[in-house]
Design an enzyme around this catalytic site. Structure first.
Site, PDB file in Angstrom:
ATOM      1  N   HIS A  26      38.096  34.523  35.419  1.00  0.00           N
ATOM      2  CA  HIS A  26      38.970  35.660  35.115  1.00  0.00           C
ATOM      3  C   HIS A  26      40.449  35.237  35.143  1.00  0.00           C
ATOM      4  CE1 HIS A  26      35.231  37.574  36.755  1.00  0.00           C
ATOM      5  NE2 HIS A  26      35.425  38.375  35.714  1.00  0.00           N
ATOM      6  N   HIS A  27      41.265  35.963  34.394  1.00  0.00           N
ATOM      7  CA  HIS A  27      42.705  35.688  34.348  1.00  0.00           C
ATOM      8  C   HIS A  27      43.362  35.981  35.705  1.00  0.00           C
ATOM      9  CE1 HIS A  27      46.913  37.168  32.929  1.00  0.00           C
ATOM     10  NE2 HIS A  27      46.955  35.859  33.144  1.00  0.00           N
ATOM     11  N   GLY A  28      44.192  35.083  36.185  1.00  0.00           N
ATOM     12  CA  GLY A  28      44.896  35.285  37.457  1.00  0.00           C
ATOM     13  C   GLY A  28      46.109  36.187  37.304  1.00  0.00           C
ATOM     14  N   THR A  58      43.929  40.650  30.054  1.00  0.00           N
ATOM     15  CA  THR A  58      45.221  40.013  29.790  1.00  0.00           C
ATOM     16  C   THR A  58      45.045  38.494  29.740  1.00  0.00           C
ATOM     17  OG1 THR A  58      45.586  40.161  32.171  1.00  0.00           O
ATOM     18  CG2 THR A  58      46.683  41.800  30.779  1.00  0.00           C
TER      19      THR A  58
END
Ligand code: TV7
Ligand code: CA
Ligand code: ZN
Length: 397
Positions: free
Chosen positions: A182-184, A218
């Site tokens: 997942h995006h941080g 995002t």
């Protein structure tokens, strides 16, 4: 004889408070803190505890969490219980506990849980600051989605942001790298207006066949931070959006190329690496197809940069493979080679038995467990690298 060989001399510390294991998000929730029990058992069964300094850190307190989070949010978090929670309450919804997905449930001991994993990340940061460790490990942390006043994606308190804030008291430039699937987003957002932290995330990005974006939605290649040249954070974020099914060879080469270039250009004085294990093949929530050694090669690459390093956990939803990966990566840090046959005297051994493949082994072929075709072509990844290099040119200094 544990079959341990350990030629290199890095000072590694392991920061872990076992009380964190006993918290439950709820029976059907994918986040299982007991994966940390499995991890610790594997680490001990290979004798890795003799190769590191072990710490049992105290929980972080309210004021320490307020280094990043709003006090009103923290007050709410510290007081809410399953008994007194009012799901229709405006604050409950505004602070991220509502919603039909139940990503961030209110469970017994929630405040204790967040204080414990954050205390361990702070302890790791202090060890780098006082030069007690070259590499400090906290597998219980890495909760990268939490915002200053919002719980999100299984994360309530952002221990990574707090650890980085501590590093910034002595270091001018800190690099954050995130290999969770997942995006941080929480870490990126927290430091979007400073050039003293560079954030780099590799993640699945895209829309599924029902039209839902992969969480949190995002982190596309154009997201490089504020566009305003007056903003110091301009071009100090880099995102590497990846499609389903990426394989070992592709990921290793992508990671090494991009990360080496960022280190060369940004020249960080310390690195924080979030090593979410949901980028492995066969993960319950992930979409990638990585084997344990390919995931671990990212840690080897970062270690080779020779900067003070905090290694932190994150996602990972197939507990036995999370434990295997983080045990392997602990060994990578201390420079040990582990044999593939699991030691026979481990408690919870049955968790690692009776798999179709991989039973009794540390390095099963996870590629065989794939349910995701590889949608990443080599030319597309080549283009992605070119775009990333282009983005780096906007960074000054
Ligand atoms: C760092 N995916 C965290 C990753 C957080 C992912 C999500 C679940 C999930 C939650 C459950 C559950 C689940 C099987 C899986 C956008 C929505 C979904 C539409 C109304 N089972 C980390 C968060 C992600 C909770 N959330 O990076 C209780 O999967 O996709 C979403 C959110 C909300 C809106 N709805 C669609 O790895 C630690 N949640 C079972 C029980
Ligand atoms: Ca990531
Ligand atoms: Zn994740």
């Amino acid at each position: 004889d544990y079959g341990l060989e350990r030629p290199q001399g890095y000072n590694v510390s392991f920061h872990y408070n076992p009380h964190v294991e006993y918290h439950h998000f709820g029976s059907s929730h994918p986040m299982k803190p007991w994966r940390l029990t499995l991890t610790k058992q594997l680490v001990l069964s290979y004798g890795l505890e003799y190769t590191m300094d072990l710490y049992e850190p105290r929980p972080a307190n309210f004021n320490e969490l307020a280094i990043f989070h709003d006090r009103e949010y923290l007050s709410y978090l510290s007081e809410i219980t399953p008994q007194n929670a009012k799901p229709d309450d405006a604050q409950y919804i505004a602070y991220g506990f509502g919603g039909d997905s139940n990503d961030c449930p209110v469970f017994d001991g929630l405040w204790n849980y967040v204080s414990l994993y954050t205390g361990a990340s702070m302890s790791a940061a202090y060890n780098l600051l006082n030069k007690q460790s070259d590499i400090a490990i906290n597998w219980s942390g890495g909760l990268h989605h939490a915002k200053k006043n919002l719980a999100s994606g299984f994360c309530y308190v952002n221990d990574i942001v707090i650890a980085i804030q501590l590093l910034l008291t002595q270091h001018q430039r800190v690099l954050y790298i995130d290999i969770d699937v997942h995006h941080g987003d929480g870490v990126e957002q927290a430091f979007e207006s400073t050039d003293r932290v560079f954030t780099l995330s590799f993640h699945k990005y895209g829309i599924d066949r029902h039209g839902w974006p992969f969480f949190p939605g995002t982190g596309n290649i154009d997201e490089i931070g504020p566009k305003d040249p007056a903003n110091r954070g301009k071009a100090h974020s880099l995102n590497i959006p990846i499609d389903d099914g990426i394989d070992d060879h592709q990921y290793k080469s992508l990671f090494k190329t991009v990360t080496s270039k960022v280190v060369e250009k940004y020249n960080p004085q310390a690195i924080v690496l979030q090593s979410g294990a949901d980028s492995l093949g066969g993960d319950r929530l992930g979409r990638f197809n990585l084997n344990i050694k390919a995931h671990g090669s990212c840690i080897e690459t970062v270690k080779s940069f020779g900067r003070p390093l905090i290694l932190i956990g994150g996602g990972g939803y197939t507990p036995r493979n999370v434990a295997r990966t983080w045990c392997h990566e602990t060994a990578v840090c201390v420079g040990a080679t582990l044999h593939d046959d699991l030691p026979t005297h481990i408690p919870y051994l049955q968790a690692f038995q009776g798999e179709e493949n991989g039973g009794g082994r540390l390095y099963p072929d996870l590629h065989n467990t794939k349910r995701h075709d590889n949608l990443n072509t080599d030319p597309a990844l080549q283009k992605l690298v070119e775009r990333a290099m282009e983005n780096l040119r906007y960074m000054e200094g």
